[in-house]
Scaffold this active site. Structure first.
Site, PDB file in Angstrom:
ATOM      1  N   LEU A 103       0.885  -1.214   0.086  1.00 59.40           N
ATOM      2  CA  LEU A 103      -0.102  -0.026   0.051  1.00 59.40           C
ATOM      3  C   LEU A 103       0.873   1.126  -0.027  1.00 59.40           C
ATOM      4  CD1 LEU A 103      -2.542  -0.885   2.676  1.00 59.40           C
ATOM      5  CD2 LEU A 103      -2.879  -0.803   0.124  1.00 59.40           C
ATOM      6  N   GLY A 104       2.013   1.096   0.473  1.00 61.20           N
ATOM      7  CA  GLY A 104       2.910   2.294   0.482  1.00 61.20           C
ATOM      8  C   GLY A 104       4.148   1.996   1.603  1.00 61.20           C
ATOM      9  N   GLY A 109       5.637   3.742   4.707  1.00 57.88           N
ATOM     10  CA  GLY A 109       5.701   4.812   5.602  1.00 57.88           C
ATOM     11  C   GLY A 109       7.164   5.119   6.120  1.00 57.88           C
ATOM     12  N   GLY A 110       7.114   6.004   7.246  1.00 59.03           N
ATOM     13  CA  GLY A 110       8.224   6.395   7.842  1.00 59.03           C
ATOM     14  C   GLY A 110       9.030   5.024   8.522  1.00 59.03           C
ATOM     15  N   PHE A 111       8.271   3.965   9.023  1.00 61.72           N
ATOM     16  CA  PHE A 111       8.869   3.057   9.870  1.00 61.72           C
ATOM     17  C   PHE A 111       8.837   1.757   9.125  1.00 61.72           C
ATOM     18  CE2 PHE A 111       6.753   6.451  12.521  1.00 61.72           C
ATOM     19  CZ  PHE A 111       7.741   6.707  13.243  1.00 61.72           C
ATOM     20  N   GLY A 112       8.454   1.788   7.887  1.00 56.92           N
ATOM     21  CA  GLY A 112       8.436   0.574   7.109  1.00 56.92           C
ATOM     22  C   GLY A 112       7.351   0.399   6.083  1.00 56.92           C
ATOM     23  N   VAL A 119       3.866  -1.044   4.151  1.00 57.37           N
ATOM     24  CA  VAL A 119       2.577  -1.587   4.512  1.00 57.37           C
ATOM     25  C   VAL A 119       1.952  -2.251   3.280  1.00 57.37           C
ATOM     26  CG1 VAL A 119       0.316  -0.485   5.412  1.00 57.37           C
ATOM     27  CG2 VAL A 119       2.263   0.902   5.657  1.00 57.37           C
ATOM     28  N   LYS A 176       1.789  -3.504   8.632  1.00 54.81           N
ATOM     29  CA  LYS A 176       3.099  -2.595   8.685  1.00 54.81           C
ATOM     30  C   LYS A 176       4.059  -3.431   9.159  1.00 54.81           C
ATOM     31  CE  LYS A 176       4.464   2.048   9.022  1.00 54.81           C
ATOM     32  NZ  LYS A 176       3.903   3.024   8.687  1.00 54.81           N
ATOM     33  N   ASP A 184       5.507  12.691  12.795  1.00 50.86           N
ATOM     34  CA  ASP A 184       5.719  12.403  11.298  1.00 50.86           C
ATOM     35  C   ASP A 184       4.430  12.604  10.743  1.00 50.86           C
ATOM     36  OD1 ASP A 184       7.037  12.039   8.945  1.00 50.86           O
ATOM     37  OD2 ASP A 184       6.934   9.780   9.275  1.00 50.86           O
TER      38      ASP A 184
END
Ligand SMILES: *[C@@H]1O[C@H](CO)[C@@H](O)[C@H](O)[C@H]1NC(C)=O
Ligand SMILES: *[C@@H]1O[C@H](CO)[C@@H](O)[C@H](O)[C@H]1NC(C)=O
Ligand SMILES: *[C@@H]1O[C@H](CO)[C@@H](O)[C@H](O)[C@H]1NC(C)=O
Ligand SMILES: *[C@@H]1O[C@H](CO)[C@@H](O)[C@H](O)[C@H]1NC(C)=O
Ligand SMILES: *[C@@H]1O[C@H](CO)[C@@H](O)[C@H](O)[C@H]1NC(C)=O
Ligand SMILES: *[C@@H]1O[C@H](CO)[C@@H](O)[C@H](O)[C@H]1NC(C)=O
Ligand SMILES: *[C@@H]1O[C@H](CO)[C@@H](O)[C@H](O)[C@H]1NC(C)=O
Length: 842
Positions: A535-536, A538-541, A543, A557, A654
């Site tokens: 899906l995308g 993110g800042g932490f990994g 998804v 995630k 974030d």
């Protein structure tokens, strides 16, 4: 206009109008003419609310007499409508009267009952009455049915009043155009006519003796693109909006949304279309906005393929790839013959069957910030790529533009009436032979500027590093007590330890209700974390979308491995975070901690993240103003909950559009909240070594000094609001050649009183002025440099929900991200969101 020129003519007119002789010795306290009540010289009608007055008048020192309408309360008379402009009466004769004639029409007759002027419509004979309304409309109506038979608003003279329409019906040929007075004291129709042209999209125009004299550029749903300055007018309380009617009707209605203003549009005897207001303080009529201020505003000032720029000398030059048709004429500043193409287009060569009919394909050259040429042809295509292709494949297409709010516009005739603006305007893509595109000039400059920018970016990165290093040292010096050492954060609990913890069975003795998922289940739900399900990032990994066996759709995630904590801490944090529940936060469904894998399972949001809609020109229309305002308010509430109302007092760190997810009803839900906590340890520290965040959203003190607080979230929220209102990315923002960030641009517009210019033109049909302005105001307050100047989330929630006066925002000067943005857009333009987890000191 920035230059509020009061031209001498207008001044003269005002002076003259002071002397207009109004023959109203006594006032007839009525607004109606009926069969039994005529209006004779010396009498007037007054509208019910005492706003307008109608009667006989003599303009200036003229010896002619006319019937006219003017504002009753305003001492400097400005006649806004004249009945018998073509049939003046002799001033010395006072036997005239305005009466309802035998045929039920209004008649202007003399003592011998000779008809000078008549409304001349078919009427039900003896029931009609004529009434002067508070809008300034003089209406002949059937007193029995109340039907309007004739209206002065349908016979515009040189003035458009609020509530009045101008335009035309191209099918019936009915025209409501303005026509100037011959001179300041002769209402006879002059040589200038102003109206709306029946094109798609329509534009306003002025003609001089039936020849184009000025045009506004096409209407983009919000403004006329050739009048970048007019936009401020909205804030000044008036608007000029299209009447949405049938296809062949091109009408605009002029409205005032603050009725405490007296504002009108007039066409002066010298052809200037002016927005004029009554200034109570100065006791005078002042032009608010002139359509015609410079020589460049005169239609086709520089001839075909010429460009006019009022700030340059000479004002005319040729478009790129063109040269003057006659250097001799241009030498003496006679621009009329315009310019011609230097290198034939490949298309033309092919048509002419020249031997050199092969070669490199024609290309387009982008010409920024201009009043687009006249005679555009609208092509119903959905995006700029299709528009370009269409133009490329049609040899008659000389240029195209893809305009927000209009769409694909092309040109096949000589490009005429192009004006270059210092600010505003649209971009034109001009078709040129391939060889012209590569020519020296702009190109070299561009390359040079790219390398300069890269240089600056590199320098920026160096400075950044230095700052971070210094901040770190400062932190070490002053924050010794609160200081988390590097090793604390990055001493990952050993794999073995994690393995142990897992084996000793978190599952069995899980005290919380938060389910713990088996890795295997998530692996199969996401089809082995297939990239198709991603899906995308993110800042932490990354998804992934997944589907459980019972059909429930989830988002998983995968946290990046370098978390600073062991599994037990991770689990504790997740359970804490799962206690945060608010309708504007994404719901946590569970987690998974097996081996090295740490994952969080969220509810799946069908409308994905806000950025997938907001920054996609084909989909952003789904976000009308009401939805966007709801998203802004919801996000503010969610953030307030995190900061204040939750048990944890979480600072998000974030916040950005891609972290705002949308449910099926487009309600916003903040995601990734609390994760910074997992990555950082407890958040009581005011200083961190690991900046988690996204350039473009980071507050200056956080990006440079690593200092975070609620106010750094407020900064990110401000950026978010400005992005939602403008539909533009802060990290990918360019306004012409200027290196102005979205924040700087927003502030500049706001400061110039043109805040509404920032608004996404997709919102033209759905916005609420006060809400948009409120959001921009709040956004600007949030992005102020000093964190102390920024409001708190509770202030913001309050300001968004009601009409309260906030302080004036200070200019945001923080431009660090701009440097980075340049380096990004030049080097890795495919990356649209760069989340950094910058680690200092390594
Ligand atoms: C009215 O008629 C009389 C006689 O026909 C004439 O003398 C007079 O000039 C007329 N008045 C006007 C205003 O035409
Ligand atoms: C009234 O209208 C008709 C037809 O439109 C025209 O012939 C006539 O001259 C008009 N009369 C006046 C007094 O304007
Ligand atoms: C109205 O007109 C009709 C016919 O034209 C006539 O019979 C009637 O008397 C008129 N009424 C008045 C009040 O003048
Ligand atoms: C209308 O304008 C007046 C004068 O500038 C101002 O005091 C008032 O607040 C405005 N009203 C609205 C609704 O904007
Ligand atoms: C400018 O040039 C055109 C021909 O291109 C000519 O017709 C016109 O008279 C010239 N105007 C002046 C003011 O010399
Ligand atoms: C152009 O050239 C092609 C092939 O060389 C030829 O078939 C065609 O008739 C020519 N057309 C014209 C207009 O000369
Ligand atoms: C090419 O453009 C011209 C002018 O816009 C238009 O009349 C013509 O239909 C177009 N041709 C094609 C094949 O679309």
């Amino acid at each position: 206009m920035g230059t509020r020129k009061i031209d001498a003519y207008a001044l003269l007119s005002l002076v003259l109008q002071l002397y207009i002789v109004i023959e109203s010795q006594f006032c007839v306290a009525t607004d109606t003419i009926s069969q039994s009540k005529e209006l004779s010289v010396g009498e007037t009608l007054t509208s019910a609310g005492q706003i307008f007055e109608l009667g006989f008048f003599r303009p200036g020192n003229s010896d002619k007499r006319y019937i006219g309408i003017w504002y009753k309360q305003i001492p400097v008379r400005k006649v806004v409508w004249v009945a018998n402009r073509e049939k003046p009466l002799t001033a010395s004769d006072t036997t005239y009267a305005l009466t309802i004639g035998m045929d039920g029409n209004l008649w202007l007759v003399d003592g011998n009952k000779t008809i000078f002027w008549s409304t001349n419509v078919s009427t039900p004979l003896n029931n009609s009455v004529a009434v002067l309304l508070d809008k300034g409309n003089f209406v002949l109506r059937d007193s029995v049915s109340g039907d309007s038979l004739w209206e002065s608003f349908n016979q515009p003279c040189n003035t458009v009043l609020p509530g009045m329409m101008i335009g035309m019906d191209s099918r019936t040929g009915e025209k409501l155009f303005m026509s100037s007075w011959k001179t300041e004291d002769d209402p006879f129709p002059g040589i200038f006519v102003a109206g709306i042209s029946p094109e798609k999209p329509p534009q306003a125009f002025v003609q001089k003796s039936s020849i184009p004299y000025w045009r506004s550029g096409p209407w983009n749903g919000l403004k006329f693109v050739g009048m970048p300055d007019l936009h401020g007018a909205y804030l000044n309380g008036f608007n000029f909006v299209p009447q949405v009617q049938q296809d062949n009707q091109y009408y605009f209605i002029f409205t005032l949304f603050n009725t405490s203003y007296v504002r009108i549009i007039t066409l002066t005897p010298n052809g200037a279309l002016q927005f004029v207001e009554w200034n109570e303080g100065m006791k005078d009529w002042n032009p608010v906005n002139d359509a015609l201020v410079s020589a460049c505003d005169v239609y086709g000032a520089c001839g075909p393929f010429g460009v006019c720029n009022k700030n340059e000398s000479p004002i005319c030059r040729c478009l790129k790839g063109f040269e003057p048709k006659s250097n001799k004429e241009w030498g003496i500043r006679n621009w009329t013959s315009g310019c011609m193409r230097q290198t034939k287009l490949l298309c033309d060569k092919r048509i002419a069957n020249l031997s050199s009919g092969s070669g490199k394909i024609d290309g387009f050259w982008k010409f920024r910030g201009i009043k687009l040429p006249d005679h555009s042809i609208y092509v119903p295509l959905d995006d700029s790529a299709q528009c370009k292709l269409w133009c490329l494949n049609n040899c008659s297409c000389l240029a195209y533009a893809y305009i927000n709010g209009i769409g694909c516009t092309t040109w096949a005739a000589d490009l005429f009436d192009i004006q270059e603006f210092a600010f505003g305007g649209e971009d034109l893509f001009l078709r040129l032979a391939n060889s012209e595109l590569g020519k020296v000039g702009k190109r070299v400059k561009l390359i040079a500027s790219i390398s300069v920018i890269s240089g600056i970016a590199f320098l920026g990165a160096m400075i950044y590093g230095l700052c971070r290093w210094k901040a770190n040292r400062r932190g070490k010096r002053y924050n010794r007590n609160h200081h988390i050492r590097f090793s604390d954060i990055f001493s990952p609990t050993s794999v073995a330890e994690r393995g142990n913890l897992t084996r000793t069975g978190i599952k069995q003795q899980d005290p919380s209700e938060l389910p713990m998922f088996d890795l295997q289940i998530l692996v199969s739900a996401t089809n082995k974390f297939n990239t198709n399900n991603k899906l995308g990032e993110g800042g932490f990994g990354p998804v992934f979308k997944g589907e459980l066996e019972d059909g429930q759709v989830i988002a998983v995630k995968k946290l990046s491995r370098c978390s600073g904590q062991g599994v037990a801490e991770f689990k504790n944090e997740i359970i804490l975070i799962s206690k945060l529940q608010h309708k504007n936060l994404v719901r946590l469904m569970g987690f998974c901690a097996e081996g090295e894998e740490l994952m969080i399972v969220y509810e799946y949001m069908p409308n994905r993240s806000l950025d997938t809609l907001l920054f996609d020109s084909t989909r952003s229309a789904r976000l009308n103003w009401a939805k966007r305002f709801n998203i802004i308010q919801g996000t503010a509430r969610g953030l307030l909950y995190l900061h204040r109302d939750s048990c944890l007092k979480i600072i998000h760190r974030d916040l950005k559009v891609s972290n705002i997810l949308l449910d099926k009803d487009m309600n916003p839900k903040i995601s990734d909240f609390g994760l910074a906590r997992i990555f950082q340890g407890p958040q009581e520290q005011a200083n961190t070594h690991r900046v988690v965040g996204t350039f473009g959203y980071m507050a200056p003190e956080y990006a440079i000094g690593g200092i975070f607080s609620e106010k750094s979230d407020v900064f990110s929220f401000g950026v978010l609001v400005l992005e939602i209102v403008s539909g533009k990315k802060n990290t990918n923002f360019q306004i012409h050649e200027e290196q102005l960030s979205l924040l700087g641009y927003a502030w500049q517009l706001w400061n110039e009183g043109r805040g509404l210019d920032l608004m996404d033109q997709e919102l033209a049909n759905s916005f609420s002025l006060s809400e948009v302005m409120r959001c921009i105001h709040v956004g600007l307050l949030c992005v102020q440099d000093r964190s102390a100047d920024r409001p708190t989330m509770s202030d913001i929630v309050l300001m968004l929900s009601s009409e309260t006066d906030g302080p004036q925002p200070k200019q945001p000067t923080f431009t660090f991200h701009n440097l980075l943005h340049n380096s990004q857009s030049n080097k890795t333009s495919s990356v649209n969101v760069v989340t950094v987890s910058a680690i200092n000191g390594r």
